[in-house]
Design a protein around this motif. Structure first.
Motif, PDB file in Angstrom:
ATOM      1  N   VAL A   1       0.863  -1.188   0.000  1.00  0.00           N
ATOM      2  CA  VAL A   1       0.000   0.000   0.000  1.00  0.00           C
ATOM      3  C   VAL A   1       0.900   1.239   0.000  1.00  0.00           C
ATOM      4  CG1 VAL A   1      -1.966   1.157   1.098  1.00  0.00           C
ATOM      5  CG2 VAL A   1      -1.654  -1.304   1.420  1.00  0.00           C
ATOM      6  N   PRO A   2       1.510   1.555  -1.148  1.00  0.00           N
ATOM      7  CA  PRO A   2       2.455   2.675  -1.150  1.00  0.00           C
ATOM      8  C   PRO A   2       1.798   4.011  -0.791  1.00  0.00           C
ATOM      9  CG  PRO A   2       2.025   1.867  -3.396  1.00  0.00           C
ATOM     10  CD  PRO A   2       1.414   0.884  -2.454  1.00  0.00           C
ATOM     11  N   GLU A   3       0.486   4.151  -1.079  1.00  0.00           N
ATOM     12  CA  GLU A   3      -0.188   5.435  -0.862  1.00  0.00           C
ATOM     13  C   GLU A   3      -0.449   5.739   0.611  1.00  0.00           C
ATOM     14  OE1 GLU A   3      -1.253   2.817  -2.594  1.00  0.00           O
ATOM     15  OE2 GLU A   3      -3.393   2.425  -2.308  1.00  0.00           O
ATOM     16  N   ILE A   4       0.017   4.884   1.527  1.00  0.00           N
ATOM     17  CA  ILE A   4      -0.165   5.153   2.960  1.00  0.00           C
ATOM     18  C   ILE A   4       0.821   6.219   3.463  1.00  0.00           C
ATOM     19  CG2 ILE A   4       1.331   3.237   3.707  1.00  0.00           C
ATOM     20  CD1 ILE A   4      -1.776   4.578   5.544  1.00  0.00           C
ATOM     21  N   VAL A   5       1.953   6.380   2.768  1.00  0.00           N
ATOM     22  CA  VAL A   5       2.921   7.434   3.148  1.00  0.00           C
ATOM     23  C   VAL A   5       3.447   8.116   1.895  1.00  0.00           C
ATOM     24  CG1 VAL A   5       3.787   6.372   5.284  1.00  0.00           C
ATOM     25  CG2 VAL A   5       4.882   5.836   3.112  1.00  0.00           C
ATOM     26  N   THR A   6       3.915   9.335   2.057  1.00  0.00           N
ATOM     27  CA  THR A   6       4.638  10.003   0.970  1.00  0.00           C
ATOM     28  C   THR A   6       6.049  10.315   1.460  1.00  0.00           C
ATOM     29  OG1 THR A   6       3.855  12.180   1.641  1.00  0.00           O
ATOM     30  CG2 THR A   6       2.528  11.001   0.006  1.00  0.00           C
ATOM     31  N   GLY A   7       6.912  10.683   0.517  1.00  0.00           N
ATOM     32  CA  GLY A   7       8.302  10.934   0.889  1.00  0.00           C
ATOM     33  C   GLY A   7       9.063   9.631   1.055  1.00  0.00           C
ATOM     34  N   LYS A   8       8.544   8.546   0.410  1.00  0.00           N
ATOM     35  CA  LYS A   8       9.239   7.257   0.498  1.00  0.00           C
ATOM     36  C   LYS A   8      10.205   7.122  -0.684  1.00  0.00           C
ATOM     37  CE  LYS A   8       5.101   5.376  -1.564  1.00  0.00           C
ATOM     38  NZ  LYS A   8       4.402   6.662  -1.472  1.00  0.00           N
ATOM     39  N   PRO A   9      11.074   6.107  -0.657  1.00  0.00           N
ATOM     40  CA  PRO A   9      12.018   5.958  -1.766  1.00  0.00           C
ATOM     41  C   PRO A   9      11.279   5.752  -3.097  1.00  0.00           C
ATOM     42  CG  PRO A   9      12.621   4.542   0.088  1.00  0.00           C
ATOM     43  CD  PRO A   9      11.276   5.112   0.409  1.00  0.00           C
ATOM     44  N   VAL A  10      11.866   6.261  -4.176  1.00  0.00           N
ATOM     45  CA  VAL A  10      11.259   6.127  -5.504  1.00  0.00           C
ATOM     46  C   VAL A  10      11.063   4.642  -5.840  1.00  0.00           C
ATOM     47  CG1 VAL A  10      11.628   6.566  -7.974  1.00  0.00           C
ATOM     48  CG2 VAL A  10      12.157   8.350  -6.291  1.00  0.00           C
ATOM     49  N   ALA A  11      11.985   3.799  -5.373  1.00  0.00           N
ATOM     50  CA  ALA A  11      11.907   2.365  -5.662  1.00  0.00           C
ATOM     51  C   ALA A  11      10.643   1.727  -5.079  1.00  0.00           C
ATOM     52  CB  ALA A  11      13.138   1.653  -5.109  1.00  0.00           C
ATOM     53  N   LEU A  12      10.015   2.374  -4.090  1.00  0.00           N
ATOM     54  CA  LEU A  12       8.809   1.806  -3.465  1.00  0.00           C
ATOM     55  C   LEU A  12       7.550   2.575  -3.847  1.00  0.00           C
ATOM     56  CD1 LEU A  12      10.014   1.018   0.188  1.00  0.00           C
ATOM     57  CD2 LEU A  12       9.559  -0.601  -1.671  1.00  0.00           C
ATOM     58  N   GLY A  13       7.619   3.381  -4.909  1.00  0.00           N
ATOM     59  CA  GLY A  13       6.432   4.149  -5.296  1.00  0.00           C
ATOM     60  C   GLY A  13       6.504   5.602  -4.864  1.00  0.00           C
TER      61      GLY A  13
END
Ligand code: NAD
Length: 421
Positions: free
Chosen positions: A170-182
């Motif tokens: 569920v990548p949309e649960i956080v922002t500012g994550k690594p590009v590799a994870l969405g």
């Protein structure tokens, strides 16, 4: 009685009171606009590397859910408390509304010193914090992001902990994550890029040639470092002062920003040890003459004491809440000398590109960096124009104008929906 105590929430309340007066908001409507909808406090017990167990306290405050999910960073810092997190959630609401994003404000925090934790301990704190928050967050309820003391890796641990619970990524649960994870390209740089874009707009408004302007930046984390580097490389400014929590440096001839960047890169991001000759007292640094002053660290650094003495032409608030209401009144009298780009406008590039990241994750369709930056600058331009036009039309400060626009939008949404959200 309220749980939102402390100087930072007192500041958010005082600022809101002034805006509510300006907008003639009836007294019985004010508490509903100001006080957060929900606050959650959790205990975070962790096995430390030495075999002992430590319990940290964690918080999340969701200000309002009128337009959609709440949105806001998570801060890992020793002194963070529910009052500070509450204030930051309130500011996020005005900021999102000003930028036209379909979010309410939120903020979170864990009272810990991330510099003193090992990587394994930091991961344990991050995972347990998200685990405790699972009942209260979700891609359409509350979306977290990095803030002071957290970064892309912490977001990756948050995302993994939430996803393992749901059963799929569920990548949309956080922002500012690594590009590799969405994550999105351009998110890490977005806040600093936005600060620099708005500084250039302000210079243009003042008819000052950006090349050769002087700048002082307080804080050398995500926001401060990207701002300083872009001011030097893109705008053509001379960085004459820079500081973080370990050191402050000043040289009116200009500091070698490339060398500072290399030093920070090799020393866990800190500035201590870069130079002995150019060190200056941190309090004195922000009072040195410059064209552009960028506080990009902590709250309340421009206060009643020093607001009369700062000697910049533009005060660009990269940090949240760097200027106290008392300082604001002084700066308001100095409006012809100091142009203030208020925090909820100045650092909004971060949440704007976080919004783009969330949209891309929901659509599973990713944009190129030029598209991200283009859209970012367009939204910033719109907000800057609205704020400066309103300030001029009503003869009010840029902060009053920015907050008035944000508060009005939230107020209208609440009026239309009713008492629930
Ligand atoms: P960060 O943790 O990456 O960096 C913080 C920096 O501030 C570090 O260099 C630290 O050494 C320095 N610092 C701490 N205390 C200081 C002090 N007393 N004097 C001088 N420097 C000090 O944090 P960040 O993400 O860059 O956030 C900085 C500010 O910008 C915060 O107010 C945050 O809420 C705000 N902000 C951040 C973002 C974002 O996208 N990261 C977006 C909007 C607003």
């Amino acid at each position: 009685m309220t749980i939102y105590t402390g100087p930072v929430f007192a500041m958010a309340r005082e600022q809101f009171g002034a805006i509510a007066d300006h907008l003639d908001i009836p007294l019985d409507e004010r508490d509903r606009l100001l006080y957060p909808k929900r606050a959650i406090t959790v205990s975070i017990p962790i096995h430390m590397d030495d075999g002992s167990t430590t319990v940290f306290e964690g918080y999340r405050v969701q200000h309002h859910l009128t337009f959609g999910a709440t949105k806001g960073g998570v801060r890992f810092a020793p002194n963070v408390d529910i009052g500070e997190v509450g204030a930051l959630s309130v500011w996020m609401s005005w900021k999102c509304a000003l930028a036209g994003l379909p979010y309410g404000g939120a903020k979170g925090g864990v009272a810990c010193d991330p510099q003193k934790l090992s990587i394994r301990e930091l991961e344990a704190v991050s995972r347990r914090y998200m685990q405790e928050m699972i009942p209260f967050v979700g891609p359409h309820t509350d979306v977290m992001a990095p803030d002071m003391g957290t970064n892309e890796q912490v977001m990756a641990w948050f995302m993994d902990t939430y996803s393992m619970h749901i059963g799929h990524a569920v990548p949309e649960i956080v922002t500012g994550k690594p590009v590799a994870l969405g994550g999105t390209v351009g998110r890490r740089e977005a806040t600093g890029r936005g600060v620099v874009y708005l500084v250039e707009r302000a210079l243009n408004q003042l008819k000052i040639n950006p090349v050769g302007t002087t700048a002082i930046v307080q804080g050398y984390g995500n926001v401060g470092s990207v701002t300083a580097i872009n001011l030097a490389r893109r705008t053509g400014s001379r960085i004459v002062g820079i500081s973080d929590h370990t050191a402050a440096y000043y040289d009116p001839r200009g500091l070698d920003i490339d060398s500072i960047e290399r030093h920070a890169g090799a020393n866990r991001g800190v500035l201590a040890g870069w130079s002995e000759q150019l060190a200056i007292d941190p309090g004195e640094l922000i009072e040195q003459p410059c064209d552009i002053l960028v506080p990009a660290a902590v709250e309340r650094v421009i206060n009643g004491e020093n607001a009369g003495r700062i000697k910049c032409r533009i005060l660009a608030e990269g940090a949240n809440g760097p200027t106290t209401p008392e300082a604001d009144r002084i700066l308001d009298r100095r409006r012809d000398e100091v142009l203030v780009i208020p925090d909820i406008l100045c650092n909004s590039g971060g949440v704007i590109v976080s919004y783009f990241e969330w949209v891309q994750d929901l659509q599973q369709l990713f944009w190129a960096e030029t598209e991200v930056n283009d859209k970012l600058y367009r939204l910033l331009e719109m907000a800057f124009t609205q704020v400066t036009k309103r300030a001029a039309a009503e003869n009010i400060s840029n902060r009053t104008a920015a907050m008035a626009i944000g508060v009005e939008k939230v107020r209208e949404g609440k009026r239309l929906r009713g008492l629930f959200p």
